[in-house]
Enzyme design. Structure first.
Site, PDB file in Angstrom:
ATOM      1  N   MET A 161      -9.706   9.806  -8.544  1.00  0.00           N
ATOM      2  CA  MET A 161      -9.535  10.065  -7.717  1.00  0.00           C
ATOM      3  C   MET A 161     -10.804  10.976  -8.886  1.00  0.00           C
ATOM      4  O   MET A 161     -10.419  11.061 -10.150  1.00  0.00           O
ATOM      5  CB  MET A 161      -7.900  11.407  -8.623  1.00  0.00           C
ATOM      6  N   TYR A 428      -5.656  15.144 -20.383  1.00  0.00           N
ATOM      7  CA  TYR A 428      -5.562  14.591 -18.788  1.00  0.00           C
ATOM      8  C   TYR A 428      -4.733  14.833 -17.549  1.00  0.00           C
ATOM      9  O   TYR A 428      -3.260  15.176 -18.428  1.00  0.00           O
ATOM     10  CB  TYR A 428      -5.843  14.000 -18.651  1.00  0.00           C
ATOM     11  N   GLU A 429      -5.224  14.910 -16.727  1.00  0.00           N
ATOM     12  CA  GLU A 429      -3.575  15.224 -15.689  1.00  0.00           C
ATOM     13  C   GLU A 429      -3.469  17.213 -15.683  1.00  0.00           C
ATOM     14  O   GLU A 429      -2.584  17.211 -15.737  1.00  0.00           O
ATOM     15  CB  GLU A 429      -3.081  14.068 -15.256  1.00  0.00           C
ATOM     16  N   GLY A 430      -3.800  17.474 -16.072  1.00  0.00           N
ATOM     17  CA  GLY A 430      -3.317  19.650 -16.664  1.00  0.00           C
ATOM     18  C   GLY A 430      -3.506  19.031 -18.010  1.00  0.00           C
ATOM     19  O   GLY A 430      -2.139  18.181 -18.163  1.00  0.00           O
TER      20      GLY A 430
END
Length: 570
Positions: A161, A428-430
């Site tokens: 992504m 990462y990923e928020g």
């Protein structure tokens, strides 16, 4: 001691704490019998112990590299990926209509966690691909599904992504990547993305990128973002590879850890892409993938914690230093402070693992029943799982290094690698701060209803445990009541910054209480056994932290802003 997947722990949690039989009673997951569950966990454990774990040090010592525009992965990673793909592990939870197994996310999560403990750098590749599969299942056209899903599920192709740009990090609204209609149902994608995990490699024949970009005339900010499938090689209608697309790797990041995972700066030069979902619906589609990844990242932290704990325990049992007495043969395991660290590590791992599997089980029940209560439970637990799981990985890895003493600071032992590899999971990923803000913001928009329902369950278990474990039951009940009062305070705040200022301690306190609840359930299922003893330790030593955390959570924002920028710089 070589890594050993904690299969017995997953089995105990699923069977005795989370009641997987309720999941088996649904039509969707009726085939996830006890025999199937045990066979899957055993086979996955064997894969992790024998194939993936030996790659852990290889990835760190021989990082992925970029040579003349081609990314070369660490020695052995190609064989590791092949074993993952051929075993069908990528598509465990995917729709059988396209080649997936259709198994519960609770099982997928267990396998993902053990793979993370074996070799996190490699595990990122199937995790990203699983997230892309789910996004395509929910948002792609039938033509895209038919072309891409079988290849992603087989491991012939991998998924990524692409969100982040230099000026668009946690807030992707300012992204500049553009998409222009080519007039043939495809789009020309132009722009640059950074921090793309497994953005390119040599372990599979194609890399499929989900890219956020903006169509001409689209509104500014996140509302104007669309999502596109942009493959490295443009596939023919029969799935064979066609021409090379306008996708290239500018560079690989030189990272603190995860050296075996190629993290790329990706360049798109009028690359051909296909719209996924509706125009300007990119964030909704991407969040399908991100929510999958957030659960997975929490599990990554737990997996690394497990590996760090196992290595620290083995070292403590072998290392002799100072005068000790006891059953551990004079090893440093007999020192009280080493005992404190190792018991804390074990108790924290169990709490985080049980929370993560509770989240996965809620996702499964939501899918199987469609009940809004289960959907709300899954949504509530996702930020807690991501943040607490990754925080646990960081803290346990740090304690593991401390157990090693001076040898932990020496790279040859591998103890430092756990610290370096897991640190990014809180980013990462928020970031974990964003997870906490999500918890006190979106997840309390229902007035706290989902949170209160969960706390009702905690208190019901505590009430039932009073006859057998009165002190522990009372501690869990009182902690949950304090959390309920703080949740009511959060819901009452109209100024969101007051919530945000206390969001991180609030999330951690929530995790502490959930950990106490799940440990208490474990104690009830193992009266007089090691799990009861571990539960007593957690409830008596770690659960009390909730009080200070909840006081912090209700402090509001005023004092944070009472210091000016000049004050901070003085």
């Amino acid at each position: 001691m070589p890594f050993q997947a904690p299969v017995a722990d997953y089995t105990f949690i699923l069977e005795n704490i989370l009641n997987i039989d309720a999941l088996r009673a649904t039509e969707r997951f009726a085939e996830a019998t006890n025999d199937v569950t045990q066979a899957i966990l055993a086979e996955a454990g064997k894969l992790c112990d024998e194939v993936l774990a030996p790659l852990q040090r290889s990835g760190d010592l021989h990082p992925a590299r970029l040579e003349n525009g081609v990314v070369r992965t660490s020695p052995g990673f190609d064989a590791g990926w092949k074993a993952i793909a051929e075993g069908g592990w990528i598509g465990m939870a995917a729709d059988p209509a396209h080649g997936g197994m259709g198994l519960p996310m609770a099982l997928t999560s267990s396998v993902n966690e053990m793979m993370s403990g074996a070799c996190l750098s490699l595990q990122l590749a199937p995790l990203m691909t699983q997230g892309q599969i789910e996004a395509l299942e929910h948002h792609a056209s039938d033509e895209i599904k038919a072309l891409y899903l079988p290849k992603l599920l087989s491991g012939d192709w991998t998924g990524t992504m692409n969100l982040t740009e230099p000026q668009a990090g946690s807030d992707v609204g300012p992204l500049a990547t553009k998409a222009e209609d080519r007039g043939d149902a495809s789009y020309a994608i132009t722009g640059q993305k950074i921090y793309i995990s497994w953005g390119d490699h040599d372990i599979a024949e194609n890399v499929c990128h989900l890219v956020l970009a903006r169509l001409p005339g689209a509104p500014a900010g996140t509302k104007g973002i669309s999502l596109f499938m942009v493959p490295k090689f443009i596939p023919n209608a029969d799935g064979s590879l066609g021409a090379r697309n306008g996708v290239s790797v500018v560079s690989l990041e030189h990272k603190m850890g995860l050296h075996g995972s190629p993290t790329a700066v990706m360049q798109y030069d009028a690359a051909v892409g296909w719209l996924i979902g509706e125009p300007q619906g990119g964030m909704a589609a991407m969040f399908t993938m991100m929510n999958n990844a957030r659960l997975g990242v929490g599990e990554q932290g737990i997996g690394v914690a497990e590996a760090a704990y196992q290595q620290a325990l083995a070292y403590a049992l072998d290392r002799k230093q100072g005068k000790t007495t006891g059953a551990a043969g004079g090893s440093i395991l007999e020192h009280a402070d080493v005992r404190r660290m190792l018991t804390t590590m074990k108790a924290e791992i169990f709490a985080a693992r049980a929370i993560a599997l509770s989240c996965a089980m809620a996702i499964d029940m939501a899918r199987a029943t469609g009940a809004p209560e289960w959907q709300a439970r899954a949504a509530l637990l996702t930020p807690i799982c991501k943040a607490f799981g990754s925080d646990t990985g960081i803290a346990v890895s740090d304690m593991g290094l401390q157990v090693h003493g001076g040898m932990g600071f020496v790279e040859e032992t591998g103890a430092a690698q756990f610290c370096r590899d897991v640190r990014v999971t809180a980013i990462y990923e928020g970031t974990n701060g964003i997870q906490a803000m999500d918890l006190v913001g979106r997840k309390l928009m229902d007035g706290g209803e989902a949170a209160f329902r969960l706390l009702d369950e905690v208190q019901t278990v505590a009430e039932a445990a009073r006859a057998d474990l009165p002190e522990q039951a009372e501690a869990v009940w009182q902690a949950s009541e304090s959390l309920r009062e703080t949740t009511e305070w959060m819901v009452s705040r109209d100024a969101m910054n007051d919530r945000f200022a206390g969001s991180v301690p609030y999330l951690r306190a929530f995790a502490r209480v959930l950990g106490g609840w799940l440990h208490l359930k474990a104690a009830l299922a193992d009266r007089g056994g090691a799990r009861e003893r571990l539960a007593r330790l957690y409830i008596e030593r770690m659960l009390p932290e909730h009080a200070g955390l909840l006081a912090h959570a209700q402090a509001g924002a005023q004092d944070l802003y009472s210091l000016s920028a000049e004050d901070l710089a003085a």
